[in-house]
Design a protein around this motif. Sequence first.
Motif, PDB file in Angstrom:
ATOM      1  N   THR A 462     104.145 -64.738-131.485  1.00 46.75           N
ATOM      2  CA  THR A 462     102.632 -64.152-131.299  1.00 46.75           C
ATOM      3  C   THR A 462     102.319 -63.527-132.887  1.00 46.75           C
ATOM      4  N   PRO A 463     101.074 -63.720-133.399  1.00 45.93           N
ATOM      5  CA  PRO A 463     100.602 -63.367-134.443  1.00 45.93           C
ATOM      6  C   PRO A 463     100.586 -61.746-134.373  1.00 45.93           C
ATOM      7  N   VAL A 464     100.864 -60.868-135.323  1.00 45.03           N
ATOM      8  CA  VAL A 464     100.682 -59.517-135.222  1.00 45.03           C
ATOM      9  C   VAL A 464      99.344 -58.903-135.987  1.00 45.03           C
ATOM     10  N   HIS A 465      98.794 -60.032-136.647  1.00 47.48           N
ATOM     11  CA  HIS A 465      97.392 -59.705-137.239  1.00 47.48           C
ATOM     12  C   HIS A 465      96.568 -61.161-137.291  1.00 47.48           C
ATOM     13  N   THR A 466      95.167 -61.128-137.040  1.00 49.20           N
ATOM     14  CA  THR A 466      94.643 -62.195-137.342  1.00 49.20           C
ATOM     15  C   THR A 466      93.207 -61.943-137.795  1.00 49.20           C
ATOM     16  N   THR A 467      92.853 -62.680-138.971  1.00 44.18           N
ATOM     17  CA  THR A 467      91.418 -62.348-139.578  1.00 44.18           C
ATOM     18  C   THR A 467      90.948 -63.691-140.412  1.00 44.18           C
ATOM     19  N   THR A 468      89.902 -63.537-140.569  1.00 44.93           N
ATOM     20  CA  THR A 468      89.172 -64.835-141.223  1.00 44.93           C
ATOM     21  C   THR A 468      88.713 -64.390-142.727  1.00 44.93           C
ATOM     22  N   GLY A 469      88.682 -65.615-143.590  1.00 43.34           N
ATOM     23  CA  GLY A 469      88.094 -65.470-145.090  1.00 43.34           C
ATOM     24  C   GLY A 469      87.477 -66.639-145.467  1.00 43.34           C
ATOM     25  N   TYR A 470      86.577 -66.525-146.338  1.00 39.07           N
ATOM     26  CA  TYR A 470      85.856 -67.777-146.949  1.00 39.07           C
ATOM     27  C   TYR A 470      86.516 -67.936-148.307  1.00 39.07           C
ATOM     28  N   SER A 471      86.639 -69.352-148.555  1.00 43.35           N
ATOM     29  CA  SER A 471      87.345 -69.699-149.622  1.00 43.35           C
ATOM     30  C   SER A 471      86.676 -71.219-150.047  1.00 43.35           C
ATOM     31  N   VAL A 472      86.759 -71.483-151.219  1.00 37.74           N
ATOM     32  CA  VAL A 472      86.391 -72.949-151.720  1.00 37.74           C
ATOM     33  C   VAL A 472      87.469 -73.317-153.016  1.00 37.74           C
ATOM     34  N   PHE A 473      87.414 -74.435-153.409  1.00 41.26           N
ATOM     35  CA  PHE A 473      88.409 -74.654-154.359  1.00 41.26           C
ATOM     36  C   PHE A 473      88.497 -73.836-155.664  1.00 41.26           C
ATOM     37  N   TRP A 474      87.434 -73.477-155.954  1.00 42.96           N
ATOM     38  CA  TRP A 474      87.290 -72.624-157.349  1.00 42.96           C
ATOM     39  C   TRP A 474      87.611 -71.234-157.110  1.00 42.96           C
ATOM     40  N   ASP A 475      87.405 -70.689-155.921  1.00 44.24           N
ATOM     41  CA  ASP A 475      87.289 -69.305-155.472  1.00 44.24           C
ATOM     42  C   ASP A 475      88.123 -69.077-154.293  1.00 44.24           C
ATOM     43  N   ARG A 476      89.376 -68.833-154.540  1.00 44.75           N
ATOM     44  CA  ARG A 476      90.340 -68.563-153.416  1.00 44.75           C
ATOM     45  C   ARG A 476      90.840 -66.948-153.348  1.00 44.75           C
ATOM     46  N   PRO A 477      90.023 -66.214-152.917  1.00 44.29           N
ATOM     47  CA  PRO A 477      90.479 -64.750-152.975  1.00 44.29           C
ATOM     48  C   PRO A 477      91.449 -64.124-152.608  1.00 44.29           C
TER      49      PRO A 477
END
Length: 748
Positions: A462-477
């Motif tokens: 079971t995951p201890v933490h879940t979150t979301t994020g936005y990324s595209v091929f030139w910007d993978r923060p």
Amino acid sequence: MNRTTGRRRGRTRAAFAALGLFAGALTAAASGTPPAAALTAPVSITADNLSTWQTNGIVWSMAASDDGVVYAGGTFSTVRPPGAAAGTSEQPAVNFAAFDTATGAPTGCSLSFTLSSGTATVRALALSPDGETLYAGGRFGAVNGVGVSNIAAIDTATCTPRQNFKVAVSATVRALAVTDDTVYLGGDFKSVAGQARRFFAAVTTGAALKPWTADADEVGRAVEVTPDGQHVVLGGDFFTVNGTGSHALAVVNATTGALTRSYPGFIPNTSTVQDLTSDAKQFYTANEGTGGGVFDGRIALDLTTFDQVWRDTCLGATQALLVHNGVLYSGSHAHDCASMGEFPDQPRKHLLAQSVDDPKLLPWFPDTNDGIGEPVGPRVMAQTDKGGHHYLWVGGEFTTVNSKAQQGLTRFADGPDTGAPWVPNVSVSTVAPDKVDVNWQTSFDTDDGVLTYRIYKDGAATPVHTTTGYSVFWDRPQLRWTDTDVAPGETHTYRISASDGTNTSAKSPAVSATVASKAASYPAKVLADGATLYWRYDEGTSTFAADTGPGLDNGFLRNAPSYRQTPAAVAGPSTAIGFNGSTQYAYSNRGRPQPTTFSVETWIKTTTTRGGKIIGFGSNTMELSGKYDKHVYMLNNGRLTFGTSHNGGQTVSTTGAYNDGAWHHVVATQGSGGMALYVDGQLRASDARYTLSQNYTGYWRVGGDNLATWPNRPTSNYFAGQIDETAVYPKVLTAAQVSAHYALRNSA
């Protein structure tokens, strides 16, 4: 309507209401952030290419019918099954083929477009509104042996040329648009049916020349009838229409050809319009430029006022356009969209998507190669429905799709989405006591920008933490989660998966961290002194250099440098990284405006006699930069130079050499007091006159970049050796701070 044709009349569906877009990058869990979905709205076509038959040449034109048949024309002689190598399992198909949109396989319709002398080609296809007639234009003299003159009409029910449609066109037809009673054409011709018509003309569906006149002075490449049927939009190379100045684009009356709207100076003289398409509110141009300072992007224009709504300025000519569900899909060879705030100059991308209301690129990135011919990749698009699915077809010069062999044709659909995101790259940090910072480089999914990340600790299911994020091929923060449910001396492992809501990546390889009881001295001082970028190079076998500081500006490691080199520059469990001096380097994920006051800091260890750039600021990431300064480089003799540019190069250099195989601490600063270069805690060179640098948006690069025109340029642009503890500060470090950093090298 033109080379880029949709169903029947070639016009795409009316635009749907625009959906909200995500912008920027999420760096932590955010309340209210939507969960990841298989596709990021408003994109509704997956980037997963479907099994499709291939051609042995270039596909220049397509049209798609309401009953799910896709017609393809071009310059080819055979078709072959998906997966078949060129020259194997081929069937004759002379410049024309028809396919089932749902299966990608040929139908029973076979036509041969030929020419008695020279190379025949089919450059335009368009269906009548009732779907009963397919019009073909190009350079050909016969269809299935029936004599024609660069234009033909095909009965779709019988797949035979119509004997009652014969009109002589003096040269190649490149564009077609069809209404209930009129066929509009554009191309290289100067006469139709024996009468003067320069580059554009109109005939009846019975092949009689109409009085409609829209004479241009150069080639016509695109025609599109507006949805209300009152106007025709023209695109091409021309500079005048009916004697009035209007370069590359014009709107004329559909009955007379009289000019309704001209566009002098609207498109640069070095650019042309290659394609046109429309929806219920707007029409769109695909543009190609030649030489410097060109316009290669796309323009959206209002169908009521004919005024511009938006334009994008990506470089890399656009060849094809198609609208579906409020998204403008395009085929191009875009290589530089930095002017749009998107990716800088790099290897070409060939398929893009944008909202019809906003030129910002959407997360849809299937890709082809350039292929054969010119070569530029995609040349044409078409779309239609069958069996409850919507299909987008692409034709062109390409020989690969999504990095796998596939020539001339490919297709995509509205589902199912089968591609999983990339496995996340993960790094852990314990520079502060009583916690573990879990850092990861956001993943990439070809048709989804918002991804869900699940962190698993110590092998738990079971995951201890879940979150979301936005990324595209030139910007993978970089994202970070801090685990405080730990105690000093404990060792914990972490793995992370990425999901688009339908498909989930494998879990990342486990990474381990032992919790510290007190802060590590050297990194604590770097962070306390305000580093906004801090790479320690503790990762292994990935593209990720984690930022230990609060800036979360991770680095991309290019071409597999040597990871986890020991001993590192400073005491403790950290490691260094090794670069080969020819291809390997790192660049920061985040582009930033010119830093006017800054310090760069790093450690180096080398015996090279070829020099190379150690650290610097550059305009590109995947290519050598076109603008570059604020850099420290080594000369062939081992001496160091710090350079900035303002009305020419400004440099300060050491008198001593530092290619002796030992670790050396290097700091360069610029601010109101000028430039200073420190090595091993001591000021080695400075100049108070040099307070300014070149102004451009750029990226921090470590290990290599362009050095052309700089004084005493070394043999190599790239540094061969080990680098460690790279930091960038938005201020000038004092001599005391520099000395203190160096003094902490042996403190664990």
